[in-house]
Design a protein around this motif. Structure first.
Motif, mmCIF file in Angstrom:
data_model
loop_
_atom_site.group_PDB
_atom_site.id
_atom_site.type_symbol
_atom_site.label_atom_id
_atom_site.label_comp_id
_atom_site.label_asym_id
_atom_site.label_seq_id
_atom_site.Cartn_x
_atom_site.Cartn_y
_atom_site.Cartn_z
ATOM 1 N N ASN A 536 0.842 -1.191 0.000
ATOM 2 C CA ASN A 536 0.000 0.000 0.000
ATOM 3 C C ASN A 536 0.885 1.252 0.000
ATOM 4 O O ASN A 536 1.636 1.484 0.945
ATOM 5 C CB ASN A 536 -0.895 0.001 1.238
ATOM 6 N N PHE A 538 -0.098 4.347 0.193
ATOM 7 C CA PHE A 538 -0.729 5.488 0.848
ATOM 8 C C PHE A 538 -0.987 5.183 2.329
ATOM 9 O O PHE A 538 -2.123 4.944 2.745
ATOM 10 C CB PHE A 538 -2.028 5.856 0.136
ATOM 11 N N ASP A 541 -0.049 9.729 7.150
ATOM 12 C CA ASP A 541 -1.233 10.403 7.689
ATOM 13 C C ASP A 541 -1.589 11.650 6.893
ATOM 14 O O ASP A 541 -2.776 11.974 6.731
ATOM 15 C CB ASP A 541 -0.996 10.782 9.158
ATOM 16 N N ARG A 543 -0.672 14.393 3.429
ATOM 17 C CA ARG A 543 -0.203 14.431 2.045
ATOM 18 C C ARG A 543 0.010 15.879 1.655
ATOM 19 O O ARG A 543 -0.859 16.736 1.844
ATOM 20 C CB ARG A 543 -1.239 13.782 1.127
ATOM 21 N N TYR A 618 -6.938 13.222 -0.498
ATOM 22 C CA TYR A 618 -6.074 12.128 -0.057
ATOM 23 C C TYR A 618 -6.732 11.265 1.020
ATOM 24 O O TYR A 618 -6.558 10.039 1.025
ATOM 25 C CB TYR A 618 -4.743 12.688 0.463
ATOM 26 N N LYS A 622 -6.787 7.339 0.740
ATOM 27 C CA LYS A 622 -6.071 6.528 1.737
ATOM 28 C C LYS A 622 -6.996 5.478 2.350
ATOM 29 O O LYS A 622 -6.616 4.308 2.514
ATOM 30 C CB LYS A 622 -5.502 7.436 2.829
ATOM 31 N N GLU A 623 -8.205 5.866 2.687
ATOM 32 C CA GLU A 623 -9.151 4.938 3.306
ATOM 33 C C GLU A 623 -9.549 3.821 2.340
ATOM 34 O O GLU A 623 -9.641 2.652 2.729
ATOM 35 C CB GLU A 623 -10.395 5.706 3.761
ATOM 36 N N TYR A 625 -7.758 2.652 -0.168
ATOM 37 C CA TYR A 625 -6.611 1.755 -0.338
ATOM 38 C C TYR A 625 -6.430 0.862 0.877
ATOM 39 O O TYR A 625 -6.098 -0.324 0.748
ATOM 40 C CB TYR A 625 -5.341 2.567 -0.609
ATOM 41 N N LYS A 626 -6.652 1.404 2.073
ATOM 42 C CA LYS A 626 -6.510 0.585 3.279
ATOM 43 C C LYS A 626 -7.506 -0.579 3.259
ATOM 44 O O LYS A 626 -7.149 -1.737 3.512
ATOM 45 C CB LYS A 626 -6.725 1.431 4.530
#
Length: 641
Positions: A536, A538, A541, A543, A618, A622-623, A625-626
């Motif tokens: 991952n 991204f 915390d 960006r 972002y 990010k969420e 991708y997590k």
């Protein structure tokens, strides 16, 4: 983190001469108590070193040479910052345009008692080397560097003229406590300058019209580090950019490239640009005659494009100009990007096509600000062919992108077509072509936990270009090890098909095997093989920059696995469909188990319908991708009977 750019355009003109004098930097080698006591950077806690002072003065002598005096002071804060003690000062050596002299360097250390010692580097510590035909460097390394050391150096750069005037960068890869720059304008010349900065970082600007000087200062600038899928660093650096905008001939002021029309006009009369158009390229007459017989303009374009690519070798230098001339470059069969692509423009025109040179700013070079007609916003020239109102952008230094595909490096950028009648700024976009992969794996799992199978990967669009380019550049072994033969997987009988025919999808076929993780009578079977989603990117915390994938992407996988009779199905991941609020990212997973055949099929879809995300977006990215990587980690669990 929201990135806001403040652009200011100012100009000053001076009509009185200025006498150059040496800049001694009287505080060189003398540190303050505050500098001595610094143990960390107050506005960048992770910094391994900090630039205490970065200052320069640019002025001229009576012959109007550009003379730059530069002074840098750095403090080492952590052992990981020791590499900052290795210095390389680059200069433009071609045609003796620039040289560096008056170099001095010292390292200052403080012992346990607080006593300060200063060690001056001898001239034997400085080494001169050639980087390439244009660039040279003076390198040196500071001795006896430890945590708390202050390293300091100063030097003079002497250039033939103000054409070598560089932008001033306040921001670096290290945090900077103080950055200041003074520029002296040539008599009877006007320079425009543009400041690129965040509104949260103040700047001091002092225009001294009487003396022809302008002073800039910025303080406490955090480091700018690279981020995954980052736009060009140039777009985010705090800096000031300069360009000649006018001169006084004694009969009044003459503007110079203060509009895009003026930029085009200046380029068309420049010897190294407009003077290289409509040239007869030696020995190409028979080729052009044969090309004119082809049935379509598209065929003629492809023929000339491939002809130049196969006959010219790029020397890895980017340029907007043909400094050596197109004829000389053609005879030598090598040249910079400007020489090669201006040859391309000439031959395309000879073939009867509508073609113009187009200035481009490739993605790594930064965005073009359309409101500011600065020519240095562009780093290269391509050919723009117009056929039935469609624009094709060709770069003959690129050995892998077909003529009908917009080069990835200029996709979603602004370019400048150079022609007095039909020229101007254009936005380069393409919503039809994307990055596309289809990955199929047919596998067999035995009772010992060994998984073996056949893989087939079909790549189209930008994926085809990227994969073929990387395979040819790195070679099969490195390519296979990077993408497939890792995490315990062994690859055999690898084949890469359709490399040369760019009208077909690229195909990769190979056999592979691996041993699964087992524990307490359970086997854990992953369902994601070779999609490329390994780590991952991204996880930070915050960006600072936009996320730029470059193009839209679709990756789909089909995996079928025959399971061993010694194991029973214990847990099967659930079907998933996840989308962003705007539906611009879709991830789906379907897993079906056939009890009769004791086999399973998994299909994954990764659909990225947008290529650019701002720093403000972002958090959502990010969420997503997590969650996506969490789903990809979920295995099929098999229990031994």
């Amino acid at each position: 983190m929201k990135k806001v750019t403040l652009l200011l355009a100012l100009a000053i003109i001076v009509c009185t001469p200025f006498t150059s004098f040496a800049q001694n930097f009287p505080d060189f080698g003398i540190i303050s108590a505050e500098e001595k006591n610094i143990t960390n950077c107050s506005f960048d806690n992770d910094a391994t070193a900090v630039i205490l002072l970065d200052e320069a003065v640019s002025e001229h002598d009576e012959e109007y040479h550009l003379i730059n005096h530069h002074h840098v002071r750095i403090k080492i804060l952590k052992e990981k910052g020791f590499d900052e003690a290795n210095i390389s000062l680059r200069y433009y050596r071609k045609d003796d345009f620039e040289f560096i002299d008056m170099l001095e360097a010292v390292v200052i250390n403080t012992d346990a008692s607080g006593a300060v010692s200063t060690e001056k580097l001898s001239k034997k510590s400085f080494f001169k080397k050639d980087i390439n035909e244009r660039i040279g460097a003076i390198t040196f390394a500071f001795p006896n560097v430890k945590v708390g050391s202050i390293i300091e150096y100063k030097y003079r750069s002497f250039m033939k003229h103000y054409g070598g005037l560089d932008d001033w960068y306040f921001q670096k890869e290290l945090p900077v406590i103080k950055s200041k720059y003074t520029l002296t304008i040539l008599p009877n010349r006007e320079f425009s300058y543009v400041i690129n900065k965040k509104p949260t970082i103040p700047i001091i600007v002092d225009v001294q019209s009487g003396s022809g000087k302008v002073y800039f200062e910025m303080n406490n600038i955090p480091a700018l580090t690279d981020e995954p899928y980052m736009d060009a660093r140039e777009d985010y650096l705090q800096k000031v950019t300069f360009q000649l905008s006018g001169y006084n001939t004694g009969f009044g002021k003459t503007n110079y490239m203060t509009s895009w029309d003026e930029v085009i006009k200046e380029l068309t009369i420049t010897k190294e640009f407009g003077g290289q158009l409509e040239k007869n390229i030696p020995g190409t007459g028979a080729f052009i005659d044969a090309t004119k017989l082809l049935p379509t303009e598209e065929d003629k374009m492809k023929m000339v494009y491939n002809y130049v690519r196969s006959n010219m070798t790029w020397n890895d230098l980017y340029s907007k100009y043909a400094g050596s001339g197109v004829k000389d470059a053609w005879e030598k069969k090598t040249g910079n990007s400007g020489e090669i692509n201006l040859i391309l423009v000439n031959l395309l025109k000879d073939a009867g096509l509508e073609v113009y040179p187009v200035l481009v700013s490739e993605r790594f070079h930064g965005k073009v600000n359309a409101a500011t007609p600065f020519i240095d916003q562009f780093n290269a020239v391509f050919a723009c062919v117009i056929i039935k109102e469609r624009k094709y952008y060709l770069d003959a230094t690129d050995g892998y992108t077909p003529a009908h595909v917009i080069p990835n490096d200029i996709l979603n950028t602004t370019a400048l077509i150079v022609n007095r009648k039909k020229g101007g700024l254009v936005n380069i976009t393409n919503d039809s072509l994307q990055y596309s992969d289809y990955i199929s794996c047919q596998m067999e799992l035995d009772g010992n936990g060994t998984l073996s199978g056949d893989a087939f990967i079909e790549s189209r669009g930008y994926s085809r270009i990227k994969r073929v380019s990387e395979f040819k550049t790195s070679g099969q072994d490195k390519y296979v090890n990077k993408h497939y033969q890792k995490n315990g997987i062994t690859v055999k009988e690898f084949a890469f098909l359709n490399q040369e025919n760019d009208s077909l999808a690229a195909e990769q076929k190979f056999k592979f095997n691996t041993n699964l993780t087992s524990s307490g009578g359970y086997l854990y079977l992953p369902l994601d093989f070779f999609s490329g989603f390994t780590n991952n990117p991204f996880i930070a915390d915050n960006r600072f920059s936009n996320v730029n994938f470059g193009y839209k992407r679709t990756i789909s996988t089909y995996t079928s696995i025959n399971l061993p009779k010694e194991y029973a199905m214990d847990a099967l991941p659930k079907p998933i469909k996840m989308t962003t609020p705007d539906n611009d990212i879709v991830f789906s997973r379907s897993v079906t188990y056939d009890k009769a055949t004791h086999s399973l099929v998994c299909m994954l879809l990764f659909d990225f319908k947008k290529s650019l995300y701002t720093a403000d977006e972002y958090g959502v990215l990010k969420e997503v991708y997590k969650k996506m990587f969490d789903f990809l980690k979920e295995p099929v669990v098999l229990k031994k009977k």
